[in-house]
Design a protein around this motif. Structure first.
Motif, PDB file in Angstrom:
ATOM      1  N   ASP A  35       0.872  -1.168   0.000  1.00 54.22           N
ATOM      2  CA  ASP A  35       0.000   0.000   0.000  1.00 54.22           C
ATOM      3  C   ASP A  35       0.914   1.225   0.000  1.00 54.22           C
ATOM      4  N   PHE A  36       0.836   2.026  -1.050  1.00 61.22           N
ATOM      5  CA  PHE A  36       1.799   3.139  -1.109  1.00 61.22           C
ATOM      6  C   PHE A  36       1.557   4.170  -0.013  1.00 61.22           C
ATOM      7  N   GLU A  37       0.419   4.099   0.650  1.00 65.22           N
ATOM      8  CA  GLU A  37       0.208   5.017   1.776  1.00 65.22           C
ATOM      9  C   GLU A  37       0.922   4.517   3.040  1.00 65.22           C
ATOM     10  N   ARG A  38       1.276   3.240   3.063  1.00 65.71           N
ATOM     11  CA  ARG A  38       1.900   2.702   4.273  1.00 65.71           C
ATOM     12  C   ARG A  38       3.284   2.117   4.028  1.00 65.71           C
ATOM     13  N   HIS A  39       3.625   1.836   2.772  1.00 70.05           N
ATOM     14  CA  HIS A  39       4.848   1.066   2.536  1.00 70.05           C
ATOM     15  C   HIS A  39       5.877   1.772   1.660  1.00 70.05           C
ATOM     16  N   MET A  58       4.338  13.043 -12.669  1.00 63.65           N
ATOM     17  CA  MET A  58       3.002  12.783 -12.135  1.00 63.65           C
ATOM     18  C   MET A  58       1.927  13.166 -13.145  1.00 63.65           C
ATOM     19  N   GLY A  59       0.925  12.319 -13.279  1.00 60.61           N
ATOM     20  CA  GLY A  59      -0.211  12.594 -14.161  1.00 60.61           C
ATOM     21  C   GLY A  59      -1.357  13.196 -13.372  1.00 60.61           C
ATOM     22  N   THR A  60      -1.911  14.282 -13.906  1.00 63.02           N
ATOM     23  CA  THR A  60      -3.062  14.914 -13.241  1.00 63.02           C
ATOM     24  C   THR A  60      -4.124  15.240 -14.279  1.00 63.02           C
ATOM     25  N   ASP A  61      -5.355  14.910 -13.947  1.00 66.82           N
ATOM     26  CA  ASP A  61      -6.468  15.273 -14.824  1.00 66.82           C
ATOM     27  C   ASP A  61      -6.778  16.756 -14.592  1.00 66.82           C
ATOM     28  N   ARG A  93       0.445  15.860   2.096  1.00 65.77           N
ATOM     29  CA  ARG A  93       1.240  15.001   2.987  1.00 65.77           C
ATOM     30  C   ARG A  93       1.848  13.854   2.177  1.00 65.77           C
ATOM     31  N   PHE A  94       1.043  13.269   1.295  1.00 62.25           N
ATOM     32  CA  PHE A  94       1.553  12.149   0.496  1.00 62.25           C
ATOM     33  C   PHE A  94       2.663  12.615  -0.454  1.00 62.25           C
ATOM     34  N   LEU A  95       2.487  13.803  -1.035  1.00 60.90           N
ATOM     35  CA  LEU A  95       3.543  14.319  -1.916  1.00 60.90           C
ATOM     36  C   LEU A  95       4.843  14.538  -1.139  1.00 60.90           C
ATOM     37  N   ARG A  96       4.716  14.947   0.131  1.00 58.39           N
ATOM     38  CA  ARG A  96       5.935  15.104   0.952  1.00 58.39           C
ATOM     39  C   ARG A  96       6.611  13.751   1.154  1.00 58.39           C
ATOM     40  N   GLU A  97       5.769  12.711   1.338  1.00 60.49           N
ATOM     41  CA  GLU A  97       6.356  11.373   1.493  1.00 60.49           C
ATOM     42  C   GLU A  97       7.047  10.930   0.209  1.00 60.49           C
ATOM     43  N   ILE A  98       6.426  11.229  -0.919  1.00 60.08           N
ATOM     44  CA  ILE A  98       7.071  10.887  -2.198  1.00 60.08           C
ATOM     45  C   ILE A  98       8.384  11.659  -2.330  1.00 60.08           C
ATOM     46  N   ALA A  99       8.364  12.937  -1.920  1.00 63.57           N
ATOM     47  CA  ALA A  99       9.590  13.747  -2.013  1.00 63.57           C
ATOM     48  C   ALA A  99      10.717  13.085  -1.224  1.00 63.57           C
ATOM     49  N   GLY A 100      10.352  12.356  -0.172  1.00 63.67           N
ATOM     50  CA  GLY A 100      11.352  11.640   0.634  1.00 63.67           C
ATOM     51  C   GLY A 100      12.035  10.517  -0.132  1.00 63.67           C
ATOM     52  N   LEU A 101      11.462  10.122  -1.282  1.00 66.83           N
ATOM     53  CA  LEU A 101      12.102   9.073  -2.097  1.00 66.83           C
ATOM     54  C   LEU A 101      13.117   9.675  -3.066  1.00 66.83           C
ATOM     55  N   LEU A 102      13.161  11.021  -3.103  1.00 67.98           N
ATOM     56  CA  LEU A 102      13.965  11.686  -4.139  1.00 67.98           C
ATOM     57  C   LEU A 102      15.245  12.296  -3.581  1.00 67.98           C
ATOM     58  N   LEU A 115       2.809  21.024  -5.047  1.00 68.09           N
ATOM     59  CA  LEU A 115       4.217  20.614  -5.139  1.00 68.09           C
ATOM     60  C   LEU A 115       5.067  21.443  -4.185  1.00 68.09           C
ATOM     61  N   SER A 116       4.795  22.735  -4.205  1.00 64.97           N
ATOM     62  CA  SER A 116       5.608  23.622  -3.381  1.00 64.97           C
ATOM     63  C   SER A 116       5.412  23.313  -1.888  1.00 64.97           C
ATOM     64  N   ALA A 117       4.186  22.985  -1.489  1.00 61.39           N
ATOM     65  CA  ALA A 117       3.928  22.625  -0.081  1.00 61.39           C
ATOM     66  C   ALA A 117       4.660  21.341   0.305  1.00 61.39           C
ATOM     67  N   ALA A 118       5.006  20.537  -0.700  1.00 62.80           N
ATOM     68  CA  ALA A 118       5.712  19.284  -0.433  1.00 62.80           C
ATOM     69  C   ALA A 118       7.218  19.430  -0.644  1.00 62.80           C
TER      70      ALA A 118
END
Ligand SMILES: C[S@@+](CC[C@H](N)C(=O)[O-])C[C@H]1O[C@@H](n2cnc3c(N)ncnc32)[C@H](O)[C@@H]1O
Length: 344
Positions: free
Chosen positions: A149-153, A200-203, A183-192, A305-308
């Protein structure tokens, strides 16, 4: 967690982090979401093997433009993205069948930089199948699949082995409400790291009729996908929902600029979630929200993005500006944004 290396194929490694944990998360989400005054379940529970199949069918529907638009942007920009990122590894969150990802993999493979693909998805069969087929399709590619689960792992994503591109396609980021999204984008930023990027794709915000049709197709595939969550509850938690007791609703919320999918009870009834010893009463017409799908403007995305702690590097859209791909990186310099329509 049991790392599963395939001794016959050293190019594949699969780690599974679910081992009953997904069941616990489903039980928690049901206990929490179905006992609220306004009932709600998170969208990740749509995706058992049947849900994943239905989602694939949705991607082919005439009304569902996001997949076609995102693929068109990728086809137009993949070579540029490969050159810009020099990625040695592609980590993909919510990878699914990785159908569109192949456009990116082709470009990175051609550029000669790609060594490893790390698909992360909650649907086990998808991760396994895609590891098998991609190692066959791309000679020399290693696949390290993460079933989770990308929210937990996210902390289980293996350490980078070179410049990394994290892809989060399909507009799945829109399933997060605004606070959790940041919050999730901040977690993703932690992978970078400093040499890494997020794609990222956004509608995009558009005519509500076009949006609503995309989530309420004439063939009723999206309705089946929506009701599938009830089948998941029946199977996993011994519930006795009759999916035909519910109408599929897809509605654009102009205030929040997001699509909501709901299931509306056709009649007053009580369902039992036996594994939780939980009776759940529905009034006639009562609605259960199963998904939000936020639509973006460039300003909304830039703010998130900037908040993350991320900054935009490229903003890419299809010619009709239906969908956008954004390339970003950890912000350590003043933001420099290049905007383009398709070709960068
Ligand atoms: C909307 S589909 C997008 C699939 C693919 N990336 C695409 O663009 O067509 C969402 C994908 O994310 C996965 N997914 C949803 N929630 C997840 C979660 N919390 N953790 C891991 N995967 C998740 C689903 O299984 C599904 O494959």
């Amino acid at each position: 967690m049991e790392p599963i290396a395939n001794p016959a194929d050293p190019t594949i490694r699969i780690d599974s982090h679910l081992d009953g944990a997904q069941g616990r998360s489903l039980a928690d989400d049901v206990l929490d979401g179905l006992t609220r005054p306004f009932k709600e379940l998170p969208p990740k529970h749509f995706y058992d093997a049947r849900g994943a199949e239905l989602f694939d069918q949705i991607c082919e529907l005439p009304e569902y433009y996001p997949t076609r638009a995102e693929r068109a942007i990728l086809q137009e920009s993949a070579a540029e993205l490969a050159a810009l990122t020099g990625a040695a590894e592609l980590v993909e969150l919510g990878s699914g069948t990785a159908a569109k990802t192949r456009v990116l993999l082709d470009a990175l493979h051609e550029a000669g930089t790609l060594r490893r693909y790390v698909p992360v998805d909650v649907t086990e069969s998808m991760v396994r199948e895609c590891a098998q087929t991609l190692t066959e399709e791309y000679p020399g590619l290693r696949v390290h699949g993460v079933i989770g689960d990308f929210e937990r792992h996210l902390d289980q994503v293996p350490d980078a082995t070179g410049p990394r591109l994290v892809a989060f396609l399909g507009g799945t980021i829109g399933n997060f409400p605004p606070g959790s999204r940041r919050r999730f984008l901040r977690e993703i930023a932690g992978l970078l790291g400093p040499d890494d990027h997020l794609l990222m794709g956004t509608d995009l915000v558009k005519d509500p009729d076009v949006l609503e049709a995309a989530y309420d197709d004439a063939q009723g595939v999206t309705a089946e996908f929506n009701r599938n969550v009830l089948r998941v509850l029946n199977r996993e938690l011994d519930a006795n929902f009759d999916p035909e007791d519910f109408d599929h609703i897809a509605r654009f919320d102009p205030e929040h600029e997001w699509i909501e999918m709901r299931l509306r009870a056709r009649r007053e009834h009580t369902t039992h979630v036996r594994a939780l010893d939980l009776p759940v009463r529905f009034a006639a017409g009562e609605e259960l929200r199963t998904e939000i799908s936020a639509k973006f403007t460039p300003e909304r995305l830039r703010g998130d993005l900037s908040a993350a702690g991320l900054e935009l590097v490229r903003w890419l859209t299809d010619p009709d500006e239906l969908f956008a791909l954004s390339l970003s990186r950890v912000a350590d310099t003043p933001t420099a944004v290049a905007s383009s329509n398709g070709s960068g």
